[in-house]
Structures are given as structure tokens and as C-alpha cells.
Design an enzyme around this catalytic site. Structure first.
Site, mmCIF file in Angstrom:
data_model
loop_
_atom_site.group_PDB
_atom_site.id
_atom_site.type_symbol
_atom_site.label_atom_id
_atom_site.label_comp_id
_atom_site.label_asym_id
_atom_site.label_seq_id
_atom_site.Cartn_x
_atom_site.Cartn_y
_atom_site.Cartn_z
ATOM 1 N N ASP A 159 6.599 -4.265 -2.203
ATOM 2 C CA ASP A 159 5.443 -5.047 -1.785
ATOM 3 C C ASP A 159 5.862 -6.436 -1.308
ATOM 4 O O ASP A 159 6.538 -7.179 -2.038
ATOM 5 C CB ASP A 159 4.461 -5.196 -2.947
ATOM 6 C CG ASP A 159 3.800 -3.888 -3.320
ATOM 7 O OD1 ASP A 159 4.049 -2.880 -2.637
ATOM 8 O OD2 ASP A 159 3.041 -3.876 -4.309
ATOM 9 N N ASP A 193 -0.229 -5.236 1.553
ATOM 10 C CA ASP A 193 -1.615 -4.857 1.278
ATOM 11 C C ASP A 193 -2.560 -5.844 1.954
ATOM 12 O O ASP A 193 -2.508 -7.050 1.654
ATOM 13 C CB ASP A 193 -1.885 -4.884 -0.229
ATOM 14 C CG ASP A 193 -1.163 -3.773 -0.965
ATOM 15 O OD1 ASP A 193 -1.392 -2.607 -0.635
ATOM 16 O OD2 ASP A 193 -0.367 -4.077 -1.875
ATOM 17 N N HIS A 210 -6.299 1.004 0.898
ATOM 18 C CA HIS A 210 -6.236 1.710 -0.381
ATOM 19 C C HIS A 210 -6.403 0.818 -1.608
ATOM 20 O O HIS A 210 -6.285 1.316 -2.735
ATOM 21 C CB HIS A 210 -4.923 2.501 -0.481
ATOM 22 C CG HIS A 210 -3.690 1.661 -0.306
ATOM 23 N ND1 HIS A 210 -3.049 1.547 0.903
ATOM 24 C CD2 HIS A 210 -2.998 0.891 -1.171
ATOM 25 C CE1 HIS A 210 -1.999 0.752 0.768
ATOM 26 N NE2 HIS A 210 -1.951 0.336 -0.478
ATOM 27 N N ASP A 247 1.631 4.258 -0.547
ATOM 28 C CA ASP A 247 0.850 3.676 -1.647
ATOM 29 C C ASP A 247 -0.533 4.272 -1.895
ATOM 30 O O ASP A 247 -1.134 3.974 -2.921
ATOM 31 C CB ASP A 247 0.713 2.161 -1.433
ATOM 32 C CG ASP A 247 0.473 1.418 -2.739
ATOM 33 O OD1 ASP A 247 0.826 1.964 -3.809
ATOM 34 O OD2 ASP A 247 -0.065 0.296 -2.706
ATOM 35 N N HIS A 273 5.879 -3.471 2.250
ATOM 36 C CA HIS A 273 4.513 -2.967 2.110
ATOM 37 C C HIS A 273 3.560 -4.142 1.931
ATOM 38 O O HIS A 273 3.605 -4.845 0.911
ATOM 39 C CB HIS A 273 4.422 -2.025 0.912
ATOM 40 C CG HIS A 273 3.037 -1.499 0.687
ATOM 41 N ND1 HIS A 273 2.369 -0.750 1.630
ATOM 42 C CD2 HIS A 273 2.177 -1.644 -0.359
ATOM 43 C CE1 HIS A 273 1.175 -0.440 1.168
ATOM 44 N NE2 HIS A 273 1.023 -0.976 -0.028
#
Length: 1070
Positions: free
Chosen positions: A429, A180, A572, A292, A178
Site C-alpha cells: 500500500d 486506495d 473496494h 485487494d 497499491h
């Protein structure tokens, strides 16, 4: 002149024929008639005839549907007739002796004609009742948070060893990382430090063993990496995707927030990602992956389904709901829209059952055991297991014992689902950023898989897989085609807000966190939409005129840059306000893209009536030589496709500025106010009276509104929430108040300024931390039918405080209120006393309303904020939050970078004409058409583009009407987006345009009289004819243009859409 007279005579003749036809229709319908004497002479005054026509149309609106198209044709004829009437004098507003302002009568008639069949959608049953309705589920759950043992938020899971003897367990372990696009680090920093290494290693490590799999979702990162890799590596990626080893899941530019994002931006970032994938890799995503976002909206499954995805996965859902769904084996379901009558919006959804998407919470219910199978945590590494039992590398000596331990977790997790196919995500993450982790995870798991698969007595088949591998296997086991409903699986409707991950820790603070940037997002969205539409039309006209070689095609790259900046901010941790301060500034940088002698002229050179207002630098000081100009624009359901206006500076006549009255506390009385003089032949000056007394009714807040002669109590007050004094406190994510809100108590009374004018009057109240302006427009159309409210908030000297605005009415709404989801649909809410205060707040991206049998009050907003209704007749919205500490969700910072932020609202009070308890208790609701237009007026304003004075003066602008006919007012043009050319490495426009339309669902049960704008519906039919352009082809496609949904039609220009439908068309002009 002779030609004009002929046109006038012909127009009058057409008018007489139309009126006579109306009379025959009325006579046949048996309705009440207007006296016949009005029908005889054609020499009647034109304005009075139009008035008669309006009266008759009001009667005809009640007739059967067979008359509807005839009425529409007559209205178009009358509008065209009045549009060509010349020589009418310019009428300006004037003030009566009693001080009130009078506007000239509207020269063009307005119509409101709604097809009766179009009203049935909001009244319909909505099709078959779902098995799970989230509003009902929340009302029956106890939310008691009992200790569940090793699965703290769940329960003990048991099974029989022979449960899989007849049907073996099939396990798909799905490696993922994941990433971000901004959170603790900026997008660029994450890419440089971790993401590029993850993707580089991915190409190498997946090629080492064809049994390995990996999924990826964030195309913003992937596209940046793609631009920096070799042709050989690009070819390897295409081979991995084609061979099924690498899957692109969801495929959006980001994994968007689902609470604050507007559906325009959600669609835009999805198109940007899908178009990139198609152009560069030739792949079409099949499954959605959202591990998420902090709660899940029902809008997202609709958009994914319209993009032709057949399945999706979600994670962050309230732990009590997860427990309930696990206990009833309802973690997999068909997610259906509440308004769907025929299951066409169904998409298969998998809900992850445990606390998080990390490895300790994905293999089974016991995180202490699952953590032992996260081989990045092997001893000697940088991270370990909090449960103090580390992983062990898999060897010949321990493989049997470790495989049985892992299989026990797989079996327990499998008992929560209805099939014997199991999904086990393997990642976290920014995982797999070093080659050593790839080896540790893939080699150790392959040894476990080999052991399990080599022992048939265990009745298990384990392997690496992609997300679609899992969904395909599930479909095969249940005997259905992917995308269809598996037998025995439930149907669900509703959403998954608000989210709590433990105890009473509700993630409802981020609905408001950093409102300045939430507002900035909506401004960029409106400007991008306007730029997309203008660019597509301008380029098409240039090509049609053979001037495309002179058109700056390189501007397309700037448009692409703006799309991607807006898309990135839907992440997000961006629009949510939950990133580090430096990251927030980085997002903002990508988003940012004098005289009172003014006349506003129409294209014929006629002056338009305007209102001048002073610009204020403080509560009592005006800015010299700076003024606000306000003109009355014709109301249009589609202002971006209306006429153009040009503002001219002139040294001639100047309008009289409106007077104002300034009320101040005694301590605020200054020397004489700065009142700049306005020169010109008309003379005049902005005069502010300074009374010798202070405002008699302090505080100076809204108390009531008068509508149609009836007075309704509607009071406003500002409130302050604190945070808890011990243990966990409010932060960027969490809202943990210290109790009920307390009234805002400034040190001194406010300064109040009252301004009156022909087009609007306003009351501005200046408190210490907030400036509230309540403005009432005296103009026909959308603006004049609602109350404009703005709150300029500055709480930079507060410590652990949140400011709220509460609206109180006599509406008997009880425990029910309504909020929108992403500006797309309405979700009914209930205030639940069994839940803490913070649990009853919900996202409000565009509107919220309360209602009873008589009235509905809608709060429209120009920025996403958190909202609730804590008591009957109230709406409460959080305006800003200043919090000094982290709330222990990984950010490591509070919210201390507040800015002065203007929150803009519209208050719309409507009278309900049809209401019944059965309808009001349904889990579905719709705004009125007026409410829809009010929201569009607030969020897609007319973009004024002043032109600097030049010598010689530029030629006057002319009206530009791109469409040949008026679009029905239940249709919204979401976008007119020029597509990228097939050339892969150059951002150049193609000859194709994506037209995205939304047909809105609306409630006819609200009074619609004297609206002052034209509104007609057509049972979902709309004709697309463009002035000056010839439509070459029109092809319906999936939402993101990846799949054709029909053959391209070279001749048809008529589109039919169902209520609530969003449809995309690929169009090409000759």
C-alpha cells in the site's frame, strides 16, 4: 373527425385480416379452435375481438418457431390499433359494499410470447464441463486449517536442484504501489500526502534505467495527477508507456469491490478509466490486476474479457482454496463463465498463492526470508520486519549468499505452478512515495539480478517486468498466442466467495456494513443511467434539428462528474463500508448530488386514477398537508423509454383517500389523531380508526401469502446477532457472531397501521428499532405480481448487535440457495455444515432465491446486503450492523456511525412448471423473465420529475418514444452514453454515443400467466430504429469501446446477441 373514422375502419379491416390469418394457422397446426362465428363480422365490438385475439395467441404460443414472427407482427398491429381508439370514457376505481376495491379493466391487451428456442439456453448443457467447478471444490475440501510450517496456511515445498537444467527459471519482479482512493484518509488527502509523490518519482526513477518497470491501476488518482503536471512530464509518461517500462493494468477508475457493486457501475467505471487512457495517453490495457478486493466475482473476468483483456490476476481467496490449488498446481487457469457453451468467455487468470500482496508474502513461501528482501525495511527506516531479521543492503561481499537465499524462495514458489515462468510482485500500500525507496528497491534488486544472470549454472533469468511481460513470457514458453489456453492448464468456473484470510475469520460482514451508503449508491446509479439516456437523446435531437448551438454542452462536465463520483464509490473500501468515518462522509458528499388537491393528467388532458396516502411523521402522527400520490403507470419492460406523464395541481376535484386502521398497545393510545381535512368538491378526509382493542395477533409480521387461490406459508421475523465476548470480534470486515441469532424482543408490542386503497393496501408495523411496511399492489403488471417489503432500521442505541430479517417457508430447498453476482448472473450456493455460520453468508447485490420442485421464492433487493439460507425453506438477510471495535484489518475503527436506513425488497413467489433433479443439480441457474423485470422495477424505477407551477402554465408534455419498435423483453438497455470529444483538456460531448445492451438469460420453467405486461423475445434479434433520428452508422466494439469488432455499418440496424451477452456499439446519428 372524418379522417379518424377512416383510420378506425382501416384498422378494423387490418384486424379482420390478422384474425383470419390466425385462424388458418391454427387450422394448419391442428390446435383447438375458437367457434367460427367469432370470425365472420367486422362490426363486432372491438374489445371482444381483442379478447378473442388474446385467446388465440395463447394457443399459438405452443406452435413451432416458424409462426413466432407472424405472431409478433399481429401483436404490434393490435397494439397500434388500440392505441388510436378515441373517445373512451375515463374509468375510475370503485369500492364494493364488502370493502374490496375494483379497478377498471385494462384497455390495452397484454402479451407474453416467448420463442421456444429462447428457452433452450437455460436448459442447455453449458458446453464442456470445466476441470474445476468451485461449488464442487468447496464441497470436498476439509477446511481443517492445519499448520503448514513456515508457510502456515500451506505445506513444505521441496525441489530437486536439477529441476531447471533443461528449462531455466524465468523470474519477473513486478514493482507496484497499491493506492486506495480513500480508506484511512480521503481521496484528496491520500493524493496530497502520498500519491502525487509516488507518480512524480516514478517519472524520474524509471528514466534513470531502461531496465526498470512499474505498473499502475487506479486511473482516478492518475487523472488527477495528470491534470497538475507539465506538458514535458506528460510526454515523458507517454514515452515510458510506449517503451514498456510503465504499464496501466486493468485501467478502471478504481479497483472495484466485486461483492456489492452492480454490474452497471462496474462497467461504467471501467469505461471511464479506459476512455481516459485512450484520450490522454493512447494506451489500451491488456491485463487485469485485483490484489485487494475481498473475494472475487465471476462477473469481473467476463467484463475484462469483453473489454479485450487477455489475462488477469487475483489475490484475496480463501486460504484453504489457495492451499488446494497450490497442491494441485492449479493456481493458473482459464476462468470460464458457467453458462458459456463454447469457451468464448475464457480469460487466463493467475492466483497469488500466499497470504497477502505485500513483499513478505510474494517472493516465496517463507515470509521471514522474503521480508529480508523488502529494502524499504532496511534498519533506520520507519517500518521493520515482524520476524526480527532485517534486510541487508546488497554488496559485493554478500551478494552471493543473499542471491542464493532469494533464489531458493523463487524455486519453491515456482513448484506451485505449471510453467517455469515466475511472477513476483514487489510492493504494498502506497509504496514508493519517497525517492529513497525507489533507490533502495531498484538498486539492490538489480545487483541481485546481475549476480543471478551472470551464473548460468543457476539456470535462472531474473529481471524487472510488468504484468503483461510475465503473461507474454508465459504464453511464449507454452507456445500459444496470448489469450488462448496454454496446453495442460485447467479450466475453472464459479466464484471466490466467501473469503477468509485466517482461522474462521470470514470477511462476510462488509456485505452489509453501512447499508445507508449502499442504498445511496444504487439511487445515484439509477439517476445517472436515466440522465445518460436522456442527455444522449436530447443532444441528438437538438443536433438533428440544427439547434445544438443553443444546447448547453457544458452540462456534459456535470455528467462526467457524476460518472466519476459513482465510479469512485465502487472502490473496494467505499461501497464495502470499510473506510474511516470521515472518509465515508467525504464519499457521501460526492454522491449527493404540499397539497392534497392533485390531479394526474395524461397528455390528452384526461385525468388518471390515483391514490392519496398520508405521510406519517411517527407511528401515530400524520404530517399535515403532505401526501403521497400514487398513480397507475402502464407496465413496460423498459420504463425509461416509455411515455412521459405530467402531474398537475388543480383546485378542482380530489380523490377519496383510502381509510386506515391503527392498532396500538394500550400504553400508546394518544389523544385524538391529527386527521387533516381535504377540501374540494369531492370532499372527504383521511380517517384512521383507532380500535379499542390492540392487534389480536402480535407480533404483526407476515404469516402467509395467497397466490392464484393457493395459500403459502411465508412468515417473517426479525433477529439479533451478537458478537464474540473474547478474542476477535465482528467489525467492518468480519462477521464473528456469538452463536445463532436470537429473536428480536422489543420492549413493547408494535403499533400497527392497516391502510386499504384501490391501487395498494399495506400493513405498517412500528417496532422500537425497525418499521416494516408490507404493501400489496392491486394493479396489473410487475408491481402487482410481487409483495413490496420495506424495513426502516435504526439500531443506533445497540452495542455490538446486528439486525437480520428471516423469511421462512415450506419450500423444501434443503441445503441449496441461489444468490446473484453483481446483478448480472446467478450463482448456486450450498449451506455447508462443516463451515461456521458466518462462512455461509454471501453477497446479495440484487436477488437471492430458494426453490423446490413446485415453487421458487425470490427476494429482490434495492441495495446490496449479506444473505444466507441456514435452514431448508429459509432466507436470511442482514439489515444493519453496529459494532464498537475494530476487527484488526487495518481500519482502526468499529461501525458506530449508523443512520436510519430503509432497506427495500420485493418478494416474488412463482410456481415452477418444469423441474427435474438433474437440472437443479447443475452449477447454473437463471431467474424468470418476470423476476428480471421485478429487479429492474426495483433498481431502475421510473424517475418522476415534478414541474413547479408557473404563470402562464407551461405547455403540456407530450409522449416521447425514442424507439420505433418495442425492445424484446430479454434485452436490457444498460446505457446510452455520450462519448467525450477528442479535445483532451475540455469535457465536451462528441457526436458519438455508446449503446450498451445486455441480453439476459432466463428460465422458462416458471409459470407466466396473467402478467399484465407485454413480453416478446426474438431469438436475440433486435432492430434499432429511433423516432425522429436517422442512424448514420452502427459499429460493434469491445465493452469499453477501445477495440472495433467489425466495420461500421451505415445501413444495418439489426443486432444479434447471444443469451447473457453484454455488447457495446458505437453509434452515430446523421
Amino acid at each position: 373527425m372524418k379522417l379518424k373514422k377512416q383510420v378506425t375502419v382501416c384498422g378494423a379491416a387490418i384486424f379482420c385480416v390478422a384474425v383470419f390469418s390466425l385462424y388458418l394457422m391454427l387450422d394448419r397446426a391442428g390446435g383447438p379452435l375458437v367457434p367460427r362465428r367469432l370470425l365472420s363480422p367486422c362490426v363486432c365490438n372491438l374489445q371482444s375481438q381483442i379478447s378473442v385475439l388474446q385467446n388465440r395467441i395463447e394457443q399459438l404460443e405452443q406452435l413451432l418457431e416458424e409462426n413466432h414472427e407472424i405472431i409478433s407482427h399481429i401483436k404490434e398491429s393490435v397494439l397500434e390499433l388500440t392505441a388510436h381508439v378515441d373517445g373512451q370514457p375515463v374509468l375510475l376505481p370503485y369500492r364494493t359494499p364488502n370493502g374490496s376495491w375494483v379497478l377498471p379493466p385494462e384497455s390495452r391487451p397484454s402479451f407474453f410470447s416467448i420463442s421456444p428456442q429462447d428457452c433452450q439456453f437455460a436448459l442447455g448443457s453449458g458446453g464442456q464441463k470445466p476441470d474445476l467447478q468451485m461449488l464442487a471444490v468447496a464441497s470436498v475440501l476439509p477446511f481443517d486449517n492445519q499448520d503448514g510450517g513456515v508457510w502456515k496456511q500451506g505445506f513444505d515445498i521441496t525441489y530437486e536442484p536439477h529441476d531447471w537444467d533443461t528449462e531455466p527459471l524465468q523470474v519477473f519482479v513486478v514493482p507496484h504501489s497499491h493506492n486506495d482512493p480513500g480508506w484511512i484518509k480521503t481521496f484528496e488527502k491520500y493524493y496530497a500526502d502520498q500519491t502525487q509523490h509516488i507518480l512524480n518519482s516514478m517519472v524520474l526513477k524509471l528514466q534513470e534505467d531502461p531496465r526498470r518497470r512499474f505498473i499502475w491501476s487506479e486511473i482516478s488518482f492518475f487523472s488527477k495527477w495528470w491534470d497538475n503536471i507539465s506538458t514535458q512530464k506528460r510526454a515523458a509518461v507517454r514515452r515510458l508507456v510506449g517503451g514498456g517500462q510503465l504499464e496501466m493494468v486493468t485501467g478502471g477508475w478504481v479497483m472495484p469491490d466485486e461483492a456489492n457493486s452492480h454490474y452497471f457501475a462496474m462497467i461504467d467505471q471501467l469505461i471511464e478509466g479506459h476512455q481516459w487512457l485512450e484520450k490522454n495517453i493512447g494506451v489500451t490495457p491488456r491485463s487485469g490486476w485485483a490484489v485487494d478486493p475481498f473475494g472475487h466475482s465471476a462477473t469481473m473476468p467476463y467484463l475484462l474479457r469483453r473489454a479485450n483483456l487477455t489475462s488477469m490476476l487475483i489475490q484475496r481467496v480463501h486460504y484453504t482454496i489457495k492451499k488446494h490449488f497450490a497442491a494441485t498446481r492449479s493456481l493458473e487457469f482459464m476462468w470460464r463463465q458457467t453458462w458459456d457453451p463454447d469457451s468464448s468467455t475464457d480469460i487466463f487468470c493467475h492466483m497469488m498463492p500466499f497470504y497477502s500482496y505485500d513483499v513478505p508474502h510474494t517472493c516465496g513461501p517463507d515470509p521471514k526470508i522474503c521480508c529480508q528482501f523488502d529494502f524499504k525495511r532496511l534498519p533506520g527506516g520507519r517500518i521493520n520486519c515482524p520476524w526480527k531479521v532485517p534486510p541487508r543492503a546488497i554488496t559485493e561481499a554478500n551478494v552471493a549468499e543473499r542471491a542464493h537465499l532469494l533464489l531458493d524462495q523463487y524455486r519453491k514458489k515456482s513448484k506451485l505452478f505449471r510453467s517455469k515462468v515466475l511472477l513476483v510482485p514487489l510492493g504494498d500500500d502506497f509504496r514508493y512515495d519517497k525517492p529513497q525507496e525507489w533507490d533502495a528497491q531498484f538498486l539492490n534488486y538489480q545487483r541481485l539480478f546481475d549476480f543471478l544472470n551472470a551464473h548460468p549454472s543457476l539456470h535462472v533469468q531474473a529481471q524487472f517486468g510488468t504484468l503483461s511481460d510475465y503473461f507474454d513470457a508465459l504464453s511464449k514458453r507454452t507456445g500459444i498466442i496470448p489469450g488462448l489456453k496454454p496446453p495442460g492448464f485447467p479450466v475453472l468456473s464459479g466464484d471466490f466467495f466467501s473469503y477468509a484470510d485466517r482461522e474462521d475469520h470470514y470477511w462476510t460482514g462488509y456485505y452489509t456494513s453501512r447499508p445507508f451508503y449502499k442504498s445511496l449508491d444504487r439511487v445515484l446509479e439509477a439517476h445517472l443511467r436515466g440522465a445518460e439516456i436522456l442527455y444522449s437523446l436530447a443532444l441528438s435531437h437538438a443536433r438533428h434539428a440544427g439547434m445544438d448551438s443553443r444546447y448547453p454542452l457544458s452540462d456534459y462536465a456535470l455528467l462526467t462528474e457524476a460518472r466519476r463520483a459513482l465510479g469512485l464509490f465502487q472502490h473496494h473500501d467505499a461501497i464495502t463500508g470499510t473506510a474511516k468515518e470521515a472518509v465515508v462522509v467525504d464519499y457521501a458528499l460526492s454522491l449527493l448530488v404540499n397539497s392534497p388537491r392533485v390531479r394526474v393528467l395524461s397528455e390528452e388532458g384526461q385525468p388518471l386514477a390515483i391514490q392519496l396516502s398520508a405521510q406519517w411523521s411517527s407511528a401515530t402522527d400524520m404530517v399535515p398537508d403532505v401526501y403521497q400520490v400514487r398513480e397507475e403507470l402502464a407496465a413496460s419492460p423498459h420504463p425509461e423509454l416509455g411515455e412521459t406523464y405530467q402531474t398537475h395541481s388543480a383546485l378542482g376535484s380530489s380523490p377519496h383517500p383510502p381509510p386506515c386502521t391503527l392498532y396500538t398497545p394500550i400504553s400508546h393510545i394518544h389523544p385524538p389523531l391529527h386527521t387533516p381535512h381535504i377540501g374540494g368538491r369531492a370532499g372527504g378526509s383521511i380517517v384512521c380508526l383507532l380500535p379499542t382493542h390492540s392487534l389480536p395477533a402480535w407480533p404483526a409480521s407476515l404469516q402467509s401469502v395467497r397466490r392464484a387461490g393457493e395459500e403459502h406459508r411465508l412468515s417473517s421475523e426479525f433477529l439479533i446477532y451478537g458478537t464474540r465476548s473474547a478474542k476477535d470480534k465482528s467489525g467492518a470486515y468480519l462477521f464473528l457472531p456469538d452463536g445463532d441469532a436470537k429473536p428480536y424482543a422489543p420492549k413493547e408490542p408494535p403499533v400497527v397501521r392497516v391502510t386499504e386503497g384501490p391501487f395498494f393496501s399495506e400493513v405498517a408495523s412500528y417496532y422500537q428499532h425497525v418499521q416494516q411496511v408490507v404493501r400489496l399492489y392491486n394493479v396489473p403488471g410487475v408491481e402487482g405480481l410481487s409483495l413490496d417489503v420495506s424495513c426502516l432500521v435504526d439500531i443506533r442505541d445497540h452495542v455490538n448487535k446486528e439486525m437480520a430479517l428471516r423469511l421462512s417457508t415450506t419450500i423444501a430447498s434443503e441445503d441449496t440457495f441461489f444468490t446473484d453476482l453483481n446483478g448480472f448472473q446467478i450463482q448456486p450456493r450450498r449451506f455447508l455444515k462443516k463451515l461456521p455460520l458466518q462462512a455461509n453468508f454471501y453477497p446479495m447485490p440484487a436477488m437471492a432465491y430458494i426453490q423446490d420442485k413446485q415453487s421458487r421464492l425470490t427476494l429482490h433487493t434495492a441495495q446490496a446486503l449479506g444473505v444466507s439460507s441456514l435452514h431448508s425453506g429459509q432466507l436470511e438477510v442482514i439489515l444493519d450492523r453496529r459494532l464498537m471495535q475494530d476487527d484488526n484489518r487495518g481500519l482502526g475503527q468499529g461501525l458506530k456511525d449508523n443512520k436510519r436506513t430503509c432497506n427495500r425488497f420485493r418478494l416474488l413467489l412463482e410456481r415452477r412448471t418444469t423441474a427435474n433433479r438433474v437440472q437443479d443439480n447443475r452449477p447454473i441457474s437463471f431467474p424468470s423473465l418476470l423476476s428480471h423485470m421485478t429487479s429492474m422495477h426495483l433498481n431502475a424505477e421510473v424517475l418522476a420529475m415534478p414541474v413547479a407551477r408557473e404563470k402562464p402554465a407551461p405547455p403540456a408534455l407530450r409522449s416521447f418514444r425514442p424507439l420505433s419498435a418495442t425492445v424484446p423483453c430479454d434485452f436490457h438497455i444498460l446505457n446510452l452514453r455520450t462519448l467525450q470529444a477528442e479535445v483532451r483538456d475540455d469535457l465536451l460531448p462528441s457526436a458519438e454515443i455508446a449503446l450498451i445492451l445486455h441480453r439476459k438469460g432466463f428460465d422458462c420453467g416458471l409459470e407466466a400467466k396473467h402478467l399484465g405486461f407485454n413480453c416478446t423475445t426474438s431469438q436475440g434479434k433486435v432492430g434499432l430504429l429511433f423516432h425522429g433520428l436517422e442512424l448514420g452508422s452502427l459499429q460493434p466494439t469491445s465493452l469499453t469501446l477501445m477495440y472495433p469488432l467489425g466495420a461500421a455499418s451505415p445501413n444495418s440496424t439489426v443486432i444479434h446477441m447471444d443469451p447473457m451477452e453484454i455488447a457495446t456499439f458505437r453509434i452515430h446519428f446523421e
